[in-house]
Write a protein that holds these residues in place. Structure first.
Motif, PDB file in Angstrom:
ATOM      1  N   ARG A  12      50.369  32.737 -16.484  1.00  0.00           N
ATOM      2  CA  ARG A  12      49.967  31.815 -17.541  1.00  0.00           C
ATOM      3  C   ARG A  12      50.984  31.951 -18.664  1.00  0.00           C
ATOM      4  O   ARG A  12      51.418  33.055 -18.978  1.00  0.00           O
ATOM      5  CB  ARG A  12      48.564  32.188 -18.023  1.00  0.00           C
ATOM      6  N   THR A  13      51.364  30.864 -19.285  1.00  0.00           N
ATOM      7  CA  THR A  13      52.345  30.930 -20.361  1.00  0.00           C
ATOM      8  C   THR A  13      51.785  30.331 -21.643  1.00  0.00           C
ATOM      9  O   THR A  13      50.925  29.457 -21.626  1.00  0.00           O
ATOM     10  CB  THR A  13      53.644  30.176 -20.003  1.00  0.00           C
ATOM     11  N   THR A  14      52.282  30.837 -22.746  1.00  0.00           N
ATOM     12  CA  THR A  14      51.885  30.361 -24.062  1.00  0.00           C
ATOM     13  C   THR A  14      53.153  29.985 -24.814  1.00  0.00           C
ATOM     14  O   THR A  14      54.127  30.720 -24.779  1.00  0.00           O
ATOM     15  CB  THR A  14      51.161  31.479 -24.840  1.00  0.00           C
ATOM     16  N   CYS A  15      53.135  28.860 -25.491  1.00  0.00           N
ATOM     17  CA  CYS A  15      54.295  28.471 -26.278  1.00  0.00           C
ATOM     18  C   CYS A  15      54.422  29.419 -27.474  1.00  0.00           C
ATOM     19  O   CYS A  15      53.424  29.927 -27.984  1.00  0.00           O
ATOM     20  CB  CYS A  15      54.155  27.041 -26.769  1.00  0.00           C
ATOM     21  N   ALA A  16      55.639  29.625 -27.927  1.00  0.00           N
ATOM     22  CA  ALA A  16      55.880  30.547 -29.032  1.00  0.00           C
ATOM     23  C   ALA A  16      55.085  30.123 -30.272  1.00  0.00           C
ATOM     24  O   ALA A  16      54.537  30.953 -30.985  1.00  0.00           O
ATOM     25  CB  ALA A  16      57.368  30.617 -29.344  1.00  0.00           C
ATOM     26  N   ASP A  17      55.038  28.848 -30.527  1.00  0.00           N
ATOM     27  CA  ASP A  17      54.353  28.369 -31.727  1.00  0.00           C
ATOM     28  C   ASP A  17      52.881  28.071 -31.466  1.00  0.00           C
ATOM     29  O   ASP A  17      52.115  27.911 -32.396  1.00  0.00           O
ATOM     30  CB  ASP A  17      55.025  27.089 -32.247  1.00  0.00           C
ATOM     31  N   GLY A  18      52.529  27.986 -30.188  1.00  0.00           N
ATOM     32  CA  GLY A  18      51.167  27.611 -29.856  1.00  0.00           C
ATOM     33  C   GLY A  18      51.009  26.116 -30.040  1.00  0.00           C
ATOM     34  O   GLY A  18      51.235  25.597 -31.124  1.00  0.00           O
ATOM     35  N   CYS A  19      50.677  25.405 -28.978  1.00  0.00           N
ATOM     36  CA  CYS A  19      50.479  23.966 -29.101  1.00  0.00           C
ATOM     37  C   CYS A  19      49.035  23.664 -28.727  1.00  0.00           C
ATOM     38  O   CYS A  19      48.277  24.571 -28.402  1.00  0.00           O
ATOM     39  CB  CYS A  19      51.445  23.211 -28.189  1.00  0.00           C
ATOM     40  N   ASP A  20      48.657  22.410 -28.767  1.00  0.00           N
ATOM     41  CA  ASP A  20      47.268  22.049 -28.507  1.00  0.00           C
ATOM     42  C   ASP A  20      46.842  22.354 -27.078  1.00  0.00           C
ATOM     43  O   ASP A  20      45.664  22.502 -26.792  1.00  0.00           O
ATOM     44  CB  ASP A  20      47.051  20.561 -28.793  1.00  0.00           C
ATOM     45  N   ASP A  21      47.807  22.435 -26.172  1.00  0.00           N
ATOM     46  CA  ASP A  21      47.474  22.642 -24.764  1.00  0.00           C
ATOM     47  C   ASP A  21      47.531  24.109 -24.343  1.00  0.00           C
ATOM     48  O   ASP A  21      47.256  24.435 -23.201  1.00  0.00           O
ATOM     49  CB  ASP A  21      48.430  21.844 -23.875  1.00  0.00           C
ATOM     50  N   CYS A  22      47.916  25.004 -25.241  1.00  0.00           N
ATOM     51  CA  CYS A  22      48.049  26.418 -24.886  1.00  0.00           C
ATOM     52  C   CYS A  22      46.700  27.030 -24.542  1.00  0.00           C
ATOM     53  O   CYS A  22      45.711  26.679 -25.168  1.00  0.00           O
ATOM     54  CB  CYS A  22      48.675  27.192 -26.041  1.00  0.00           C
ATOM     55  N   PRO A  23      46.632  28.025 -23.632  1.00  0.00           N
ATOM     56  CA  PRO A  23      47.744  28.434 -22.779  1.00  0.00           C
ATOM     57  C   PRO A  23      47.937  27.476 -21.606  1.00  0.00           C
ATOM     58  O   PRO A  23      47.032  26.727 -21.271  1.00  0.00           O
ATOM     59  CB  PRO A  23      47.294  29.815 -22.292  1.00  0.00           C
ATOM     60  N   HIS A  24      49.111  27.511 -21.012  1.00  0.00           N
ATOM     61  CA  HIS A  24      49.436  26.623 -19.893  1.00  0.00           C
ATOM     62  C   HIS A  24      49.251  27.372 -18.578  1.00  0.00           C
ATOM     63  O   HIS A  24      49.641  28.505 -18.446  1.00  0.00           O
ATOM     64  CB  HIS A  24      50.877  26.133 -20.017  1.00  0.00           C
ATOM     65  N   GLY A  25      48.673  26.700 -17.653  1.00  0.00           N
ATOM     66  CA  GLY A  25      48.449  27.323 -16.361  1.00  0.00           C
ATOM     67  C   GLY A  25      46.973  27.628 -16.166  1.00  0.00           C
ATOM     68  O   GLY A  25      46.149  27.007 -16.826  1.00  0.00           O
ATOM     69  N   PRO A  26      46.623  28.568 -15.338  1.00  0.00           N
ATOM     70  CA  PRO A  26      47.545  29.415 -14.591  1.00  0.00           C
ATOM     71  C   PRO A  26      48.300  28.656 -13.491  1.00  0.00           C
ATOM     72  O   PRO A  26      47.761  27.739 -12.897  1.00  0.00           O
ATOM     73  CB  PRO A  26      46.625  30.486 -13.986  1.00  0.00           C
TER      74      PRO A  26
END
Ligand code: ZN
Length: 117
Positions: free
Chosen positions: A74-88
């Motif tokens: 699972r990945t998270t954007c550095a700034d955090g976006c509305d869709d975070c976290p992405h995945g799994p």
């Protein structure tokens, strides 16, 4: 132009000098920086253990299979976006011999998976 109050805060793990440098760059320079950073990442991936997560990644599962390793990440954007976290997301990792010698781990992205077991 965005106001200074909207300026993103650099994530932990970035040297202050680098963050200051990046914040002064133009959008075009930033885009090229991302491309360069991705190329550097790919270069490092050839030697780094593939199952060690990056700063914005979380390895949820790593399973040794016959001839490959199955990884759910699972990945998270550095700034955090509305869709975070992405995945799994599901990947198959396979070690491949390179013509010039040595091996390289190839990540094959197989798609998003459900967390429920
Ligand atoms: Zn995100």
């Amino acid at each position: 132009m965005p106001s200074p109050a909207d300026e993103p805060i650099p994530p932990e793990g970035i040297p202050a000098a680098l963050a200051a440098e990046l914040s002064d760059r133009t959008p075009e320079e930033l885009r090229n920086t991302i491309i360069y950073a991705q190329e550097l990442l790919q270069f490092h991936d050839e030697t780094a253990s593939p199952v060690i997560p990056g700063p914005n990644e979380e390895i949820l599962r790593s399973t040794e299979r016959d001839g490959y390793t199955e990884v759910v990440k699972r990945t998270t954007c550095a700034d955090g976006c509305d869709d975070c976290p992405h995945g799994p997301y599901l990947y198959h990792l396979k070690e491949e011999s390179r013509p010039e010698g040595g091996t390289k781990v190839r990540w094959t992205f197989l798609g998003e998976v459900s967390l429920a077991e």
